[in-house]
Design a protein around this motif. Structure first.
Motif, PDB file in Angstrom:
ATOM      1  N   VAL A  45       0.858  -1.187   0.000  1.00  0.00           N
ATOM      2  CA  VAL A  45       0.000   0.000   0.000  1.00  0.00           C
ATOM      3  C   VAL A  45       0.891   1.232   0.000  1.00  0.00           C
ATOM      4  CG1 VAL A  45      -1.915  -1.122   1.190  1.00  0.00           C
ATOM      5  CG2 VAL A  45      -0.126  -0.033   2.524  1.00  0.00           C
ATOM      6  N   SER A  46       0.313   2.347  -0.391  1.00  0.00           N
ATOM      7  CA  SER A  46       1.070   3.592  -0.449  1.00  0.00           C
ATOM      8  C   SER A  46       1.348   4.111   0.961  1.00  0.00           C
ATOM      9  CB  SER A  46       0.293   4.644  -1.244  1.00  0.00           C
ATOM     10  OG  SER A  46      -0.904   4.962  -0.565  1.00  0.00           O
ATOM     11  N   GLU A 103      -1.751   5.681   2.523  1.00  0.00           N
ATOM     12  CA  GLU A 103      -2.710   4.690   3.020  1.00  0.00           C
ATOM     13  C   GLU A 103      -2.241   4.082   4.331  1.00  0.00           C
ATOM     14  OE1 GLU A 103      -3.071   1.984  -0.179  1.00  0.00           O
ATOM     15  OE2 GLU A 103      -4.544   3.177  -1.276  1.00  0.00           O
ATOM     16  N   ARG A 104      -0.919   3.829   4.452  1.00  0.00           N
ATOM     17  CA  ARG A 104      -0.399   3.276   5.703  1.00  0.00           C
ATOM     18  C   ARG A 104      -0.604   4.253   6.850  1.00  0.00           C
ATOM     19  NH1 ARG A 104       4.035   1.767   2.488  1.00  0.00           N
ATOM     20  NH2 ARG A 104       5.323   3.391   3.461  1.00  0.00           N
ATOM     21  N   LYS A 163      -4.317   4.237   7.812  1.00  0.00           N
ATOM     22  CA  LYS A 163      -4.671   3.043   8.587  1.00  0.00           C
ATOM     23  C   LYS A 163      -4.113   3.114  10.002  1.00  0.00           C
ATOM     24  CE  LYS A 163      -5.120  -0.178   4.703  1.00  0.00           C
ATOM     25  NZ  LYS A 163      -4.604  -1.426   4.079  1.00  0.00           N
TER      26      LYS A 163
END
Length: 536
Positions: free
Chosen positions: A126-127, A130-131, A134
Motif C-alpha cells: 500500500v502507499s 494509506e499506511r 490506517k
C-alpha cells in the motif's frame, strides 16, 4: 555456484550455435556442475533445448550424402543459419512465456528464509498515505476502546444522543418520564429511626462528606485554603449537619480525586454503602467515572452530559469500593429556583461555565447607571454614601453585558432582549420567561482594595461589590430565582475597567452584524423600488 550461474547465462544468451555444439547438446547429458540452482526449473530448460536440437538435426540429415561434410553448397549453410535464428526465437519465446514461471520465491529453509519472512513478503503493498491513514484509524479505535477502561456496550438511544450530541433525542418523550421521588427512594434508606418504646424516635443521619466539584472553573486567584474555609462557612450557614470531611475536586483536571477516594474507602469499610447525591449537572457521574478509572474497574462508563437530569434512576456501581462495600449513583436533585432550569438547551449551553471564570469589572455611579446581564438580570445602584462603586460580574463569557443609564434601562431591555441581550435566544423567548421583578439589597464595605460582598443569582453567576461605605442596590430578575447575599468568594477585581455600552461575545456580535447587514440591504432595495415607481 558461480560456474553454474555462468553456464546458465551462456545458455540464455547463445546466438546461432554451430551444428557441432547443437549435436553435442542433444547426444550428451549435461555435466554435473551445470545443474541449475534450486530457484530454476531445470527440467523445463533442458527440455526446450533438446526439442530445438532435434528439430534442427532432422533437417540436417536430409542433406547428408549430397556433399562432403553434408553441405552441398554455401547457400545451404546459410540456410542452417536461418534454422539457428529460428531456434533463437523459439528459445526467447519459451524463456519469456514459460521460464519466468519457473522462478518461484525461495521456500522455507533456503538460506535465511523463514515462515515469518514469507508472510511479510506476501503482505499487500500500500502507499505511504494509506499506511498513515490506517495507522491513525487503528490508534483512534484503540483509544476509543481503552478510554477510561470502558468496553464496547450497547446503550439506549437517549444515552447515545446525550453522549455524542449533548441533547436528548426526543423532547416530547422526555416530558413523559416521571419525576424521581428522592424522599421515598433515598432519604428513607439513609435516615433510619432509632430509640425504644420509652423514648422518642430519633433519625440517625449517615456520615456526610461534602465535595465541591468543578473547582478548576473558579478564578485562579482563589487559594485552596480560602476556598475550603469559604465552603465550610457556606455549608454551616445553610444548616448542614456535622461533616465528616470537605473535599475540593476537579474530575476533568484530576485534582483531589485520589485523596477523596481513599477517604471514602476508609469511611465505608468492607460493607458500607456510599450514596453520591447532589444537584442536577453537579458532575456526580463524571466523578464516579474517574473513580472507576483510578481503580482500573471494567464497569461500563456512566453517561455524562451537560444536561440537567441525565441520570434517571439509582445505579449501583461495583468494582470501585473494596470487599462488599457498594457505591450508588443517583439522579440530580431538582432545584426550581435555579436560573438554568428556566432556560432551554441552547440557552443552558450559553450560560454554562466551561472554562475558568474571568472577572469583568464596571465602575458605576449612584442613581445614574445600571448593568444588564443578558436579558435575565439587571443591577441598579439606587443610592450610596460614596460617589461610585466597583461591580465585578462573574458569569459565563458567552453572556452579553451592557452598562448604561438607569433612565434608559427599560427601553434597552425591551429593544434588545433576546437579540443583543442574550440569553434568552430570540425575542420570542422573552414573553415565555416573563417580566423582571425588582428586589432591594443593602450592602457595605470597609476598603477599596478588595471586594466586600457577593450577590449570587442561583444557576447563573454572581456580582462582587467593592466600596468603602454603604449602598442600596436594586436587583431585577425572574420571579422565583434564589438571590443570596454572602461573603465574597474572590477578593480581587479585574485589572482594567469595562467601558459603557454593549460587551458582546463574538457569536452574538457576528449574528447581530449579519442581521443588521440584511436589514440594510432590504431597506436599500425598498428605496430603489420606490424610486423606480416614482420615475415610472
Amino acid at each position: 555456484m558461480p560456474m553454474a550461474q555462468s553456464a546458465l547465462a551462456a545458455a540464455f544468451s547463445c546466438r546461432a550455435p554451430t551444428p557441432t555444439s547443437l549435436a553435442s547438446t542433444r547426444t550428451q547429458p549435461p555435466l554435473p556442475w551445470m545443474n541449475p540452482p534450486r530457484l530454476i526449473n531445470s527440467s523445463l530448460i533442458w527440455k526446450n533445448l533438446e526439442m530445438g536440437s532435434k528439430g534442427i538435426s532432422k533437417k540436417w540429415k536430409k542433406s547428408e550424402g549430397e556433399g562432403e561434410g553434408g553441405v552441398k553448397n554455401e547457400d545451404e549453410w546459410w540456410g542452417m543459419e536461418e534454422l539457428g535464428d529460428e531456434f533463437e526465437e523459439i528459445e526467447k519465446d519459451e524463456i519469456l512465456n514459460r521460464e519466468l514461471e519457473g522462478f518461484a520465491p525461495a521456500g522455507i529453509g533456503y538460506g535465511n528464509v523463514t515462515e515469518e519472512y514469507l508472510n511479510k513478503v506476501k503482505r499487500e503493498r500500500v502507499s505511504k498515505a494509506e499506511r498513515k491513514a490506517k495507522a491513525r484509524e487503528a490508534a483512534a479505535a484503540a483509544k476509543r476502546g481503552s478510554k477510561e477502561g470502558e468496553t464496547s456496550i450497547t446503550v439506549c438511544a437517549r444515552c447515545h444522543s446525550l453522549r455524542h450530541y449533548g441533547q436528548v433525542k426526543n423532547h416530547n418523550a422526555e416530558n413523559l418520564i416521571p419525576d424521581f421521588d428522592f424522599d421515598r427512594l433515598i432519604a428513607a434508606r439513609l435516615m433510619k429511626p432509632t430509640g425504644n418504646a420509652d423514648s422518642s424516635v430519633v433519625l440517625r443521619l449517615p456520615k456526610l462528606v461534602l465535595v465541591a466539584t468543578k473547582v478548576d472553573l473558579l478564578p485562579s486567584q482563589i487559594s485552596p485554603t480560602r476556598l475550603d474555609r469559604w465552603v465550610r462557612n457556606r455549608a454551616k450557614a445553610n444548616g448542614a449537619p456535622k461533616l465528616s470531611g470537605v473535599y475540593l475536586v476537579s474530575a476533568r483536571k484530576d485534582l483531589g480525586v485520589r485523596n477523596l477516594l481513599s477517604f471514602i474507602k476508609e469511611l465505608a469499610g468492607p460493607r458500607g454503602n456510599v450514596w453520591v447525591i447532589g444537584a442536577q449537572n453537579a458532575g456526580k457521574s463524571t466523578l464516579i467515572n474517574v473513580f472507576a478509572k483510578k481503580e482500573g474497574s471494567k464497569i461500563s462508563k456512566l453517561t455524562e452530559a451537560a444536561v440537567p437530569g441525565t441520570t434517571l434512576g439509582i445505579l449501583r456501581i461495583g468494582g470501585i469500593l473494596p470487599a462488599k462495600a457498594k457505591m450508588y449513583d443517583t439522579p440530580g436533585l431538582l432545584h426550581p429556583y435555579l436560573m438554568s432550569m428556566r432556560l432551554n438547551r441552547d440557552e443552558q449551553k450559553m450560560a454554562e461555565i466551561r472554562k475558568e471564570l474571568q472577572p469583568r469589572t464596571y465602575r458605576i455611579k449612584a442613581s445614574w447607571q445600571s448593568i444588564h446581564v443578558g436579558a435575565l438580570v439587571r443591577l441598579d445602584l439606587n443610592q450610596a454614601s460614596v460617589e461610585t462603586i466597583y461591580v465585578t460580574v462573574w458569569a459565563s463569557s458567552n453572556i452579553s453585558l451592557h452598562l448604561g443609564k438607569v433612565e434608559n434601562a427599560d427601553e434597552i431591555w425591551k429593544k434588545h432582549a433576546g437579540i443583543r441581550l442574550q440569553p434568552p435566544i430570540g425575542s420570542d423567548r422573552v414573553p415565555e420567561l416573563g417580566e423582571l421583578e425588582q428586589k432591594e439589597y443593602k450592602v457595605s464595605g470597609i476598603t477599596w482594595d478588595v471586594n466586600g460582598v457577593d450577590i449570587a443569582i442561583a444557576g447563573l453567576g454572581w456580582f462582587s461589590v467593592c466600596l468603602k461605605g454603604e449602598a442600596t442596590l436594586a436587583l431585577w430578575t425572574l420571579d422565583g430565582i434564589e438571590i443570596t447575599v454572602r461573603e465574597p468568594l474572590a477578593l480581587d477585581r479585574a485589572p482594567f475597567l469595562e467601558r459603557p455600552g454593549f460587551l458582546l461575545p463574538k457569536a452574538i456580535s457576528d449574528a447581530v452584524g449579519s442581521q443588521t447587514k440584511l436589514e440594510a440591504e432590504k431597506r436599500k432595495k425598498e428605496a430603489q423600488d420606490s424610486l423606480s415607481e416614482v420615475a415610472a
